[in-house]
Design a protein around this motif. Structure first.
Motif, PDB file in Angstrom:
ATOM      1  N   MET A  76     -74.572  76.594 -25.256  1.00 22.98           N
ATOM      2  CA  MET A  76     -73.783  75.377 -24.504  1.00 22.98           C
ATOM      3  C   MET A  76     -72.214  75.328 -25.051  1.00 22.98           C
ATOM      4  SD  MET A  76     -76.570  73.753 -22.324  1.00 22.98           S
ATOM      5  CE  MET A  76     -76.922  72.923 -23.075  1.00 22.98           C
ATOM      6  N   ASN A  77     -72.219  74.536 -26.138  1.00 21.22           N
ATOM      7  CA  ASN A  77     -71.181  73.718 -27.109  1.00 21.22           C
ATOM      8  C   ASN A  77     -70.774  75.531 -27.232  1.00 21.22           C
ATOM      9  OD1 ASN A  77     -68.910  72.729 -28.457  1.00 21.22           O
ATOM     10  ND2 ASN A  77     -71.057  72.059 -29.862  1.00 21.22           N
ATOM     11  N   ARG A  78     -70.606  75.990 -27.319  1.00 22.76           N
ATOM     12  CA  ARG A  78     -70.050  77.497 -27.739  1.00 22.76           C
ATOM     13  C   ARG A  78     -69.146  77.818 -26.686  1.00 22.76           C
ATOM     14  NH1 ARG A  78     -68.162  80.269 -32.644  1.00 22.76           N
ATOM     15  NH2 ARG A  78     -68.853  78.987 -34.087  1.00 22.76           N
ATOM     16  N   GLU A 100     -80.259  76.675 -27.961  1.00 21.89           N
ATOM     17  CA  GLU A 100     -79.460  76.306 -27.017  1.00 21.89           C
ATOM     18  C   GLU A 100     -78.354  75.450 -26.588  1.00 21.89           C
ATOM     19  OE1 GLU A 100     -82.936  76.489 -27.444  1.00 21.89           O
ATOM     20  OE2 GLU A 100     -83.310  78.097 -26.886  1.00 21.89           O
ATOM     21  N   VAL A 101     -78.442  74.429 -27.365  1.00 23.09           N
ATOM     22  CA  VAL A 101     -77.659  72.943 -27.503  1.00 23.09           C
ATOM     23  C   VAL A 101     -76.148  73.519 -28.567  1.00 23.09           C
ATOM     24  CG1 VAL A 101     -76.463  71.178 -28.404  1.00 23.09           C
ATOM     25  CG2 VAL A 101     -78.779  71.418 -27.364  1.00 23.09           C
ATOM     26  N   ASP A 102     -76.139  75.330 -29.176  1.00 25.12           N
ATOM     27  CA  ASP A 102     -74.853  75.288 -29.929  1.00 25.12           C
ATOM     28  C   ASP A 102     -74.445  76.415 -29.298  1.00 25.12           C
ATOM     29  OD1 ASP A 102     -75.229  73.680 -32.157  1.00 25.12           O
ATOM     30  OD2 ASP A 102     -76.545  75.188 -32.977  1.00 25.12           O
ATOM     31  N   SER A 120     -75.588  61.510 -28.226  1.00 27.15           N
ATOM     32  CA  SER A 120     -75.760  62.791 -29.217  1.00 27.15           C
ATOM     33  C   SER A 120     -76.353  63.750 -28.773  1.00 27.15           C
ATOM     34  CB  SER A 120     -75.848  61.744 -30.248  1.00 27.15           C
ATOM     35  OG  SER A 120     -77.154  61.685 -29.958  1.00 27.15           O
ATOM     36  N   GLU A 121     -76.000  64.282 -29.579  1.00 24.23           N
ATOM     37  CA  GLU A 121     -76.606  65.994 -29.918  1.00 24.23           C
ATOM     38  C   GLU A 121     -77.914  65.894 -29.790  1.00 24.23           C
ATOM     39  OE1 GLU A 121     -73.624  68.039 -32.344  1.00 24.23           O
ATOM     40  OE2 GLU A 121     -75.255  69.208 -32.813  1.00 24.23           O
ATOM     41  N   GLU A 122     -78.580  64.299 -30.497  1.00 31.21           N
ATOM     42  CA  GLU A 122     -79.494  64.285 -31.298  1.00 31.21           C
ATOM     43  C   GLU A 122     -80.725  63.809 -30.014  1.00 31.21           C
ATOM     44  OE1 GLU A 122     -76.991  63.004 -32.712  1.00 31.21           O
ATOM     45  OE2 GLU A 122     -76.967  64.435 -34.725  1.00 31.21           O
ATOM     46  N   GLU A 136     -73.604  67.439 -18.497  1.00 29.94           N
ATOM     47  CA  GLU A 136     -72.379  67.562 -18.518  1.00 29.94           C
ATOM     48  C   GLU A 136     -71.437  67.639 -19.720  1.00 29.94           C
ATOM     49  OE1 GLU A 136     -70.754  65.450 -14.241  1.00 29.94           O
ATOM     50  OE2 GLU A 136     -69.712  64.703 -15.918  1.00 29.94           O
ATOM     51  N   TRP A 137     -70.981  68.982 -19.910  1.00 31.78           N
ATOM     52  CA  TRP A 137     -70.608  68.743 -21.139  1.00 31.78           C
ATOM     53  C   TRP A 137     -68.206  68.947 -20.896  1.00 31.78           C
ATOM     54  CZ3 TRP A 137     -71.844  70.694 -26.146  1.00 31.78           C
ATOM     55  CH2 TRP A 137     -73.686  71.240 -25.952  1.00 31.78           C
ATOM     56  N   VAL A 138     -67.994  67.508 -21.770  1.00 32.71           N
ATOM     57  CA  VAL A 138     -67.312  67.826 -21.487  1.00 32.71           C
ATOM     58  C   VAL A 138     -65.904  67.689 -22.669  1.00 32.71           C
ATOM     59  CG1 VAL A 138     -65.119  65.505 -21.227  1.00 32.71           C
ATOM     60  CG2 VAL A 138     -66.721  65.522 -20.082  1.00 32.71           C
ATOM     61  N   GLU A 147     -67.498  66.574 -25.345  1.00 36.64           N
ATOM     62  CA  GLU A 147     -68.228  65.465 -25.759  1.00 36.64           C
ATOM     63  C   GLU A 147     -69.354  65.867 -24.603  1.00 36.64           C
ATOM     64  OE1 GLU A 147     -65.420  61.619 -25.685  1.00 36.64           O
ATOM     65  OE2 GLU A 147     -64.790  62.481 -24.096  1.00 36.64           O
ATOM     66  N   MET A 148     -70.691  64.797 -24.302  1.00 28.27           N
ATOM     67  CA  MET A 148     -72.554  65.320 -23.439  1.00 28.27           C
ATOM     68  C   MET A 148     -72.086  64.082 -23.032  1.00 28.27           C
ATOM     69  SD  MET A 148     -74.469  67.811 -25.710  1.00 28.27           S
ATOM     70  CE  MET A 148     -74.453  66.447 -27.176  1.00 28.27           C
ATOM     71  N   PHE A 149     -71.621  64.534 -21.961  1.00 28.30           N
ATOM     72  CA  PHE A 149     -73.017  63.558 -21.026  1.00 28.30           C
ATOM     73  C   PHE A 149     -74.067  63.304 -20.390  1.00 28.30           C
ATOM     74  CE2 PHE A 149     -68.308  62.445 -21.297  1.00 28.30           C
ATOM     75  CZ  PHE A 149     -68.118  61.230 -22.520  1.00 28.30           C
TER      76      PHE A 149
HETATM   77  C1  LIG Z   1     -70.301  71.659 -31.224  1.00 29.77           C
HETATM   78  O1  LIG Z   1     -69.292  72.577 -32.323  1.00 29.77           O
HETATM   79  C2  LIG Z   1     -68.968  71.387 -32.940  1.00 29.77           C
HETATM   80  C3  LIG Z   1     -68.125  72.170 -33.526  1.00 29.77           C
HETATM   81  O2  LIG Z   1     -69.137  73.515 -34.740  1.00 29.77           O
HETATM   82  C4  LIG Z   1     -69.031  70.220 -33.199  1.00 29.77           C
HETATM   83  O3  LIG Z   1     -68.257  69.830 -34.484  1.00 29.77           O
HETATM   84  C5  LIG Z   1     -69.306  68.934 -32.856  1.00 29.77           C
HETATM   85  O4  LIG Z   1     -70.492  68.508 -33.011  1.00 29.77           O
HETATM   86  C6  LIG Z   1     -70.485  70.202 -31.458  1.00 29.77           C
HETATM   87  N1  LIG Z   1     -71.073  69.586 -30.310  1.00 29.77           N
HETATM   88  C7  LIG Z   1     -72.425  69.078 -30.219  1.00 29.77           C
HETATM   89  C8  LIG Z   1     -72.202  67.948 -28.673  1.00 29.77           C
HETATM   90  O5  LIG Z   1     -72.857  70.079 -29.967  1.00 29.77           O
END
Ligand SMILES: *[C@@H]1O[C@H](CO)[C@@H](O)[C@H](O)[C@H]1NC(C)=O
Ligand SMILES: Nc1ncnc2c1ncn2[C@@H]1O[C@H](COP(=O)(O)OP(=O)(O)OP(=O)(O)O)[C@@H](O)[C@H]1O
Ligand SMILES: *[C@@H]1O[C@H](CO)[C@@H](O)[C@H](O)[C@H]1NC(C)=O
Ligand SMILES: *[C@@H]1O[C@H](CO)[C@@H](O)[C@H](O)[C@H]1NC(C)=O
Ligand SMILES: CC(=O)N[C@H]1CO[C@H](CO)[C@@H](O)[C@@H]1O
Ligand SMILES: [Mg+2]
Length: 439
Positions: A179-181, A175-177, A155-157, A111-113, A141-143
């Motif tokens: 979704m983030n964008r 893929e994570v990037d 966390s991203e990791e 879940e992307w918040v 934030e991610m859940f």
């Molecule tokens: C999402 O992108 C932002 C800006 O680049 C970064 O600061 C953040 O850590 C990223 N978050 C995730 C969960 O990838």
């Protein structure tokens, strides 16, 4: 065909609108939705909201049906807005009051918040931060979707370590990037749209899926009252979202009526998000019809932003009275207008327009290889008091006009914003493919 439906859908068989679809087996079922295969449309599914079928007696059913159709309107309007803006979503089209057709996805269990204003659980997890703190850039934030463990924050990791593989796509860095964008772009689009109703989008949660047919990451599931916080006029006490329900001290019939009225307010307002609050148009003036092909490119690009574009022929050198008359025509009806001047050789048109109107003027001279380097100066070097800009590519001139109109027209702004995201994603995917090939 009807027989197979009654087997698979059980008590749903009586519902009229389903009869024009060949509904196959149930693929998935959660607390609020059922997902059915569509036999004649491989790659698509029917997403059926469960609200009204879980209801028992008739009185209760009325209320529930109301809710389901409110949810329907909300989800469908929001997805339509995102779709028309150019965001890739699973949504295909509305099917009935309580169901829509979507691309079949394997859901990514994250879940992307996304937050603009600090409130709710963020304050608990980050003691010391005051409610109302504004995040700029947006807070992500991610859940991990795991009911048994109360959807822990990841966390991203941790997402990368999970090494999810869905519909043949591994969820890695790229893929994570993406979704983030995408989450940021989706938030900004919805935020801009709600701002037209003087309503603050405080935060939002969304999910992505991998389209099983295209292997693309798309926004999936739904966006409804539980997906966001909305504060009219930026005022928490006027909140219109599900938080009202959570905050109820006591669930009385009056209180439930208020909750329902709020949801109705959202579903009515959400319809307005699809309408532009402001008009706008581009008027392309060409010195000669020999520049028609160039002007048609401008018109085509304007149309892709949903902007009405008008082509006129006039020469500031040979018919200045006509040029000024045409200008007056568009100044006379209060529609915000961007003029684009297309004149080769010596561009008199743009500068004359710019000196005589308060509307923005963009020079878009069709330059030729022989004299272009000299001719361009007639668009660049101006007497004092003129503010026209010069953009050489016809598509870019239209884009610049759209950016000006987008300042007041959220639908145009949303298309520009989505296009920026899509460009970013396609570069990312192209690089990813290139790296895979060279390995
Ligand atoms: C999402 O992108 C932002 C800006 O680049 C970064 O600061 C953040 O850590 C990223 N978050 C995730 C969960 O990838
Ligand atoms: N386009 C789609 N294709 C396939 N599955 C989908 C699609 N949209 C939603 N789903 C999935 O359908 C299931 C049922 O949805 P529902 O929202 O009812 O589940 P839920 O009980 O809320 O569980 P969850 O915590 O997974 O959301 C969910 O797993 C959801 O991710
Ligand atoms: C909104 O959320 C409430 C509370 O969880 C739920 O009961 C209801 O069905 C939802 N209504 C709509 C219109 O989405
Ligand atoms: C819009 O919201 C602002 C606060 O953000 C408020 O002061 C203003 O009165 C509202 N305007 C309208 C037209 O509701
Ligand atoms: C019953 C109901 O409200 N159905 C609506 C679902 O949403 C679509 C799109 O907004 C409407 O056209 C339907 O009338
Ligand atoms: Mg769900």
């Amino acid at each position: 065909r009807h027989q197979s439906q009654s087997q698979d859908l059980g008590h749903l068989q009586l519902r009229g609108p389903l009869s024009d679809l060949n509904v196959g087996k149930k693929l998935n079922e959660g607390k609020t939705k059922q997902i059915f295969e569509l036999v004649d449309q491989p790659g698509l599914v029917l997403v059926q909201s469960k609200d009204q079928i879980t209801a028992g007696n008739a009185a209760r059913k009325d209320q529930m049906e109301g809710k389901a159709s409110i949810a329907n309107k909300t989800t469908c309007c929001v997805f339509k807005l995102l779709q028309e803006s150019g965001i890739k979503t699973a949504f295909v089209k509305q099917h009935s009051e309580t169901a829509f057709i979507a691309a079949h996805c394997e859901m990514i269990p994250i879940e992307w918040v996304c937050r603009r204003v600090a409130t709710g659980s963020f304050l608990k997890r980050n003691p010391g931060v005051k409610e109302g703190y504004r995040f700029s850039p947006l807070k992500m934030e991610m859940f991990f979707k795991d009911d048994a463990n109360n959807d822990p924050q990841w966390s991203e990791e941790q997402v990368l370590a999970a090494d999810f593989s869905l519909a043949g796509l591994t969820i890695g860095r790229c893929e994570v990037d993406i979704m983030n964008r995408s989450t940021v772009a989706i938030f900004e689009i919805l935020e801009k749209a709600w701002a037209t109703q003087n309503c603050t989008l405080v935060d939002m949660k969304i999910e992505f899926g991998v389209n099983v047919k295209t292997q693309e990451i798309v926004l999936a599931d739904v966006i409804d009252n539980d997906s966001w916080r909305l504060w009219p006029a930026g005022d928490r006490s006027q909140q219109k979202d599900k938080q009202v329900y959570r905050d109820l001290k006591e669930v009385t019939p009056e209180a439930m009526q208020m909750v329902k009225r709020n949801f109705e307010w959202v579903s009515e307002s959400v319809k307005l998000l699809l309408e532009s609050q402001a008009s706008g148009r581009v008027v392309v003036l060409m010195g000669s019809t020999s520049d028609m092909a160039h002007c048609e490119k401008i018109r085509k690009a304007c149309t892709s932003y949903g902007i009405h574009c008008i082509l006129r022929v006039t020469s500031a050198h040979k018919g200045p009275d006509e040029t000024l008359r045409i200008k007056a025509e568009y100044e006379g009806d209060c529609v915000p207008t961007v003029f684009v001047a297309v004149a080769g050789r010596s561009n008199g048109l743009g500068p004359v327009m710019s000196g005589n109107t308060a509307y923005p003027v963009i020079n878009c001279p069709p330059l030729t290889p022989d004299w272009g380097a000299q001719d361009v100066w007639s668009s660049l070097r101006m007497p004092s008091g003129l503010g026209c800009s010069t953009v050489l590519s016809p598509e870019a001139a239209a884009q610049f006009a759209a950016q000006i109109i987008g300042l007041n027209n959220h639908l145009v702004w949303c298309k520009l914003r989505a296009s920026m995201l899509n460009t970013w994603v396609s570069l990312k995917v192209a690089d990813q493919k290139l790296q895979a090939c060279s390995l």
